[in-house]
Scaffold this motif. Structure first.
Motif, PDB file in Angstrom:
ATOM      1  N   LEU A  46       0.930  -1.072   0.097  1.00  0.00           N
ATOM      2  CA  LEU A  46       0.011  -0.075   0.065  1.00  0.00           C
ATOM      3  C   LEU A  46       0.772   1.157  -0.023  1.00  0.00           C
ATOM      4  O   LEU A  46       0.505   2.157  -0.678  1.00  0.00           O
ATOM      5  CB  LEU A  46      -0.844   0.093   1.217  1.00  0.00           C
ATOM      6  CG  LEU A  46      -1.828   0.997   1.358  1.00  0.00           C
ATOM      7  CD1 LEU A  46      -3.132   0.885   0.357  1.00  0.00           C
ATOM      8  CD2 LEU A  46      -2.562   1.048   2.630  1.00  0.00           C
ATOM      9  N   TYR A  47       2.052   1.210   0.808  1.00  0.00           N
ATOM     10  CA  TYR A  47       2.880   2.372   0.842  1.00  0.00           C
ATOM     11  C   TYR A  47       3.417   2.637  -0.629  1.00  0.00           C
ATOM     12  O   TYR A  47       3.793   3.987  -0.961  1.00  0.00           O
ATOM     13  CB  TYR A  47       3.898   2.197   1.852  1.00  0.00           C
ATOM     14  CG  TYR A  47       4.880   3.310   1.968  1.00  0.00           C
ATOM     15  CD1 TYR A  47       4.821   4.161   3.033  1.00  0.00           C
ATOM     16  CD2 TYR A  47       6.007   3.173   1.328  1.00  0.00           C
ATOM     17  CE1 TYR A  47       5.659   4.866   3.185  1.00  0.00           C
ATOM     18  CE2 TYR A  47       6.991   4.247   1.490  1.00  0.00           C
ATOM     19  CZ  TYR A  47       6.812   5.134   2.491  1.00  0.00           C
ATOM     20  OH  TYR A  47       7.667   6.263   2.624  1.00  0.00           O
ATOM     21  N   PHE A 100      -4.102   5.403   5.259  1.00  0.00           N
ATOM     22  CA  PHE A 100      -3.474   6.143   4.382  1.00  0.00           C
ATOM     23  C   PHE A 100      -2.853   7.418   5.044  1.00  0.00           C
ATOM     24  O   PHE A 100      -1.897   8.202   4.446  1.00  0.00           O
ATOM     25  CB  PHE A 100      -4.497   6.480   3.431  1.00  0.00           C
ATOM     26  CG  PHE A 100      -4.834   5.680   2.310  1.00  0.00           C
ATOM     27  CD1 PHE A 100      -4.675   6.058   1.125  1.00  0.00           C
ATOM     28  CD2 PHE A 100      -5.231   4.196   2.478  1.00  0.00           C
ATOM     29  CE1 PHE A 100      -4.958   5.220  -0.116  1.00  0.00           C
ATOM     30  CE2 PHE A 100      -5.143   3.335   1.544  1.00  0.00           C
ATOM     31  CZ  PHE A 100      -5.325   3.918   0.145  1.00  0.00           C
ATOM     32  N   ILE A 101      -3.570   7.928   6.069  1.00  0.00           N
ATOM     33  CA  ILE A 101      -2.898   9.233   6.859  1.00  0.00           C
ATOM     34  C   ILE A 101      -1.494   8.901   7.333  1.00  0.00           C
ATOM     35  O   ILE A 101      -0.692   9.800   7.013  1.00  0.00           O
ATOM     36  CB  ILE A 101      -3.895   9.485   7.924  1.00  0.00           C
ATOM     37  CG1 ILE A 101      -5.264  10.178   7.498  1.00  0.00           C
ATOM     38  CG2 ILE A 101      -3.220  10.684   8.722  1.00  0.00           C
ATOM     39  CD1 ILE A 101      -6.201  10.215   8.610  1.00  0.00           C
ATOM     40  N   SER A 143       4.272  10.049   6.877  1.00  0.00           N
ATOM     41  CA  SER A 143       5.665   9.796   6.721  1.00  0.00           C
ATOM     42  C   SER A 143       6.464  10.639   5.793  1.00  0.00           C
ATOM     43  O   SER A 143       7.437  10.643   5.765  1.00  0.00           O
ATOM     44  CB  SER A 143       5.722   8.270   6.394  1.00  0.00           C
ATOM     45  OG  SER A 143       5.264   7.960   4.932  1.00  0.00           O
ATOM     46  N   HIS A 144       5.748  11.082   4.821  1.00  0.00           N
ATOM     47  CA  HIS A 144       6.191  12.017   3.634  1.00  0.00           C
ATOM     48  C   HIS A 144       6.270  13.711   4.056  1.00  0.00           C
ATOM     49  O   HIS A 144       6.376  14.419   3.326  1.00  0.00           O
ATOM     50  CB  HIS A 144       5.561  11.801   2.483  1.00  0.00           C
ATOM     51  CG  HIS A 144       5.994  10.414   2.118  1.00  0.00           C
ATOM     52  ND1 HIS A 144       7.099   9.905   1.594  1.00  0.00           N
ATOM     53  CD2 HIS A 144       4.899   9.429   1.620  1.00  0.00           C
ATOM     54  CE1 HIS A 144       6.951   8.770   1.305  1.00  0.00           C
ATOM     55  NE2 HIS A 144       5.678   8.422   1.168  1.00  0.00           N
ATOM     56  N   ASP A 145       5.758  13.830   5.443  1.00  0.00           N
ATOM     57  CA  ASP A 145       5.442  15.172   5.937  1.00  0.00           C
ATOM     58  C   ASP A 145       4.418  16.045   5.118  1.00  0.00           C
ATOM     59  O   ASP A 145       4.678  17.224   4.862  1.00  0.00           O
ATOM     60  CB  ASP A 145       6.777  16.023   6.029  1.00  0.00           C
ATOM     61  CG  ASP A 145       6.750  17.476   6.997  1.00  0.00           C
ATOM     62  OD1 ASP A 145       5.943  17.112   7.704  1.00  0.00           O
ATOM     63  OD2 ASP A 145       7.471  18.018   6.539  1.00  0.00           O
ATOM     64  N   PHE A 146       3.452  15.241   4.747  1.00  0.00           N
ATOM     65  CA  PHE A 146       2.211  15.953   3.843  1.00  0.00           C
ATOM     66  C   PHE A 146       1.114  15.772   4.858  1.00  0.00           C
ATOM     67  O   PHE A 146       0.786  14.734   5.559  1.00  0.00           O
ATOM     68  CB  PHE A 146       2.116  15.010   2.725  1.00  0.00           C
ATOM     69  CG  PHE A 146       1.174  15.488   1.904  1.00  0.00           C
ATOM     70  CD1 PHE A 146       1.104  16.641   1.153  1.00  0.00           C
ATOM     71  CD2 PHE A 146      -0.253  15.058   1.964  1.00  0.00           C
ATOM     72  CE1 PHE A 146      -0.067  17.324   0.370  1.00  0.00           C
ATOM     73  CE2 PHE A 146      -1.493  15.529   1.205  1.00  0.00           C
ATOM     74  CZ  PHE A 146      -1.149  16.529   0.385  1.00  0.00           C
TER      75      PHE A 146
END
Length: 683
Positions: free
Chosen positions: A148-149, A197-198, A203-206
């Protein structure tokens, strides 16, 4: 999930206090924080028909839509969003666009170039639903999350690069098999689906994210949003919420279900943007959403020095949806409330009781007009002792038409006036007496209950929860809850109407456990007492529907609606929308979009006209297979677009007939209902 009975999802369940959410930008529109609730809708045109989509988008913007969503079912449609956006900006329309994505990451990667926000469905963005029953070990589940990642990371990085927002839009009907097998078809499964999903985005600082937890069943939807906020609080997240009841259908039913689901959460201070999903032209969604948003913003902007936080009252678990246990009370022949019985419908006459003949005519005409909907309880206002004499003639005329009478006594009436009346004999339509009582009259409350018991009447005490806790309850406590009902026709000064009833129930459970609660929708129990039916519908649905979905309320009255027939129908529709009492066919119908494979509006009306008499049957009418099979989890039968001009018919989640020609599909659906012994002929 932590085993915590005090999962807090809002600041207060009694007083409106807005949840503090993160502010995100959708183009020039700020969402969350202390910004206004944003109203949005979705186009129903074929996205590749650029001219039609632009025309409908402009009409939505003109109507007050602040965010417009457009489906991108494939890469060609995603590419068309570029020209749609260009033409809208040339037309000086700055409303931000959202691309609605299901199944295809490639469509998302194309659409993100042209729109201000991407909506992805975590149930199908990186998963294909097969309704497969699998057992995942922890290691296998972790490998699924790694897959999924890798699948989700590209769109997150692209949104971050281009300054786009992302909506993680979970639908009850399209959870992945991975989630279904671990958490089931549950609100918790919906929440965990979004959290997966969050966490990847974080993890990508989004963080330019909003989330939604939509279901066609308002009870499921409400529970999912509350649980989502509680879980986000547990992980120090505060992303804004997009509220909506999906597949709500059309007409009054759809507006009732939407107001129940959305309104319940707004009362709790939750929600940053609203979409009301109607199987109608999307322009009709805007005024409904606008009314709900305006009510919430006005409510939230009120300030009161005395705060009622969750710490001051009984804790509430958002995943606990049991029905409150109450004493059975016989209001009249074949009309028992409490226990395992369904709530009763009380209808108030807006006429002075002296106008006896007009009341008789109106009641009889309404009963004949409605047929399947009964005026179970007729509520009459008793202003003076002379009115009591008029009631006796009304009782004689109508005791075989209605099941019980409710006499609303003014403050001018006391027990001495009641004792001199020669009341009707037992065995006829029973009588409930209701009177508003203040704490200084607490001894009178006990006397009124005692008088009612000696006469075989039911006594409804109308008081605020504070007065019940203060003096009235202490008088009633020793007498018990037999023949007693509690209600609150006007909220406390510092509490909103919903909070007053929640607090009343809490007080009742502490003082007179098991007493039934009568939900009265009065002008005092509204946020805006505006004189038009749509407002009365929304207000009543927000209050009564919210309580009923929480398992509270044994009787309902819509006293703000002067038309007896409308008030009766609305009460039954609210009970049905809250799944508290089923009195007709339940329809689950999607609102249409560019993926739809047939004319949803006309087909829904046609199916409704042929099947609306099937009490207790749920029929789903879905334009395509995106949410269709899953959202029919609660449906008995399904009518789903399978291909252009072709319909797939379902029994539960199982497709039993594929590619039925659309001109034969309705008759085939009826035949299917008959085969399963669910068909009855209409009277």
């Amino acid at each position: 999930m932590p085993e915590n009975p005090k999962l807090h999802y809002c600041k207060s369940r009694y007083q409106a206090q807005r949840r503090v959410s993160r502010v995100i930008n959708i183009g020039d529109v700020k969402l969350g924080g202390d910004n206004p609730i944003r109203v949005q809708s979705m186009t129903t045109t074929n996205t590749q028909d650029v001219e039609a989509t632009v025309k409908q988008s402009l009409a939505l913007a003109e109507a007050g839509c602040e965010i417009i969503r457009i489906t991108a079912p494939n890469k060609k449609a995603a590419t068309a969003l570029g020209e749609i956006s260009r033409r809208l900006r040339v037309a000086k329309c700055k409303v931000p666009l959202v691309a609605d994505i299901h199944f295809l990451p490639s469509a998302a990667m194309e659409a993100v170039k042209y729109v201000e926000k991407i909506r992805i469905n975590p149930g199908n963005y990186a998963d294909k639903k097969k309704f497969a029953v699998l057992e995942y070990s922890d290691n296998e589940y972790d490998r699924e999350l790694e897959r999924l990642y890798k699948a989700v990371t590209p769109i997150i990085l692209r949104c971050k690069e281009l300054g786009r927002a992302l909506r993680i839009g979970t639908n009850h009907g399209s959870l992945s098999d991975r989630i279904m097998n671990r958490y089931g078809d549950t609100p918790l499964g919906m929440v965990e689906c979004a959290l997966e999903f969050i966490r990847i985005a974080q993890s990508h600082d989004f963080h330019d994210i909003c989330i939604s937890m939509k279901a066609s069943n308002p009870k499921v939807m409400i529970e999912a949003y509350r649980l989502a906020v509680a879980r986000m609080n547990d992980e120090d997240m505060n992303y804004p919420l997009h509220l909506g009841v999906t597949e709500a259908g059309d007409g009054e039913d759809a507006r009732v279900k939407s107001a129940i689901g959305i309104g319940s959460l707004l009362y709790d201070g939750l929600g940053d943007t609203i979409r009301v999903s109607l199987t109608e032209d999307p322009i009709y969604e805007i005024p409904v959403a606008r009314d709900l948003a305006d009510k919430a913003m006005t409510l939230w902007n009120k300030r009161d020095s005395a705060e009622h936080s969750n710490n001051n009252h009984k804790s509430f678990n958002p995943s606990d949806s049991h029905i409150r246990q109450s004493r059975s009370v016989e209001l009249g022949p074949e009309c028992i409330i409490g226990g395992k019985n369904v709530p009763a419908v009380i209808v108030k006459s807006s006429r002075a009781i002296k106008d006896t003949q007009r009341i008789i005519q109106e009641v009889c005409a309404t009963q004949m007009q409605l047929k399947e909907y009964n005026i179970e309880g007729l509520q009459l206002v008793i202003r003076d002792s002379e009115d009591l004499s008029h009631f006796l003639s009304l009782h004689e005329a109508l005791h075989s038409v209605v099941k019980f009478f409710v006499l609303e006594l003014s403050e001018a009436i006391d027990i001495a006036d009641l004792e001199i009346i020669e009341w009707p004999k037992e065995g006829l339509a029973r009588i409930t007496i209701v009177q508003r009582i203040l704490k200084e009259d607490s001894y009178y409350a006990a006397s009124l209950l005692q008088f009612s018991r000696t006469r075989g009447f039911i006594c409804a005490i109308d008081c605020t929860p504070e007065d019940l806790y203060d003096e009235i309850g202490s008088q009633l406590k020793s007498m018990g809850s037999e023949n007693l009902i509690l209600t609150c026709s006007a909220p406390s000064n510092s509490l909103h109407p919903l909070g007053s009833y929640r607090y009343l129930v809490e007080a009742a459970d502490n003082l007179v456990p098991g007493v039934p609660i009568w939900i009265r929708n009065t002008s005092e129990n509204t946020l805006f007492a505006k004189d038009y039916f749509s407002n009365r519908l929304l207000e009543s649905s927000m209050l009564s529907g919210a309580l009923l979905t929480e398992g509270l309320g044994e009787a309902v009255s819509i006293e703000t609606e002067p038309n007896m027939a409308k008030a009766t129908i609305l009460a039954y529709n609210i009970l049905q929308g809250a799944r508290a009492r089923i009195s007709k066919t339940e329809f689950v119908a999607c609102p249409s979009c560019g993926r739809t494979l047939f004319d949803l509006q006309s087909v829904t009306k046609e199916i409704r006209s042929r099947t609306s008499h099937l009490k207790g049957v749920t029929i789903a009418i879905m334009g395509c297979v995106v949410n269709g099979p899953g959202e029919m989890a609660d449906a008995d039968f399904g009518y789903v677009g399978g291909a252009p001009g072709k319909i797939n018919l379902y029994v539960g989640k199982e497709c039993v007939k594929y590619n039925v020609p659309s001109d034969e599909a309705l008759e085939s659906l009826i035949d299917l209902i008959k085969e399963h012994n669910r068909w009855v002929e209409e009277d």
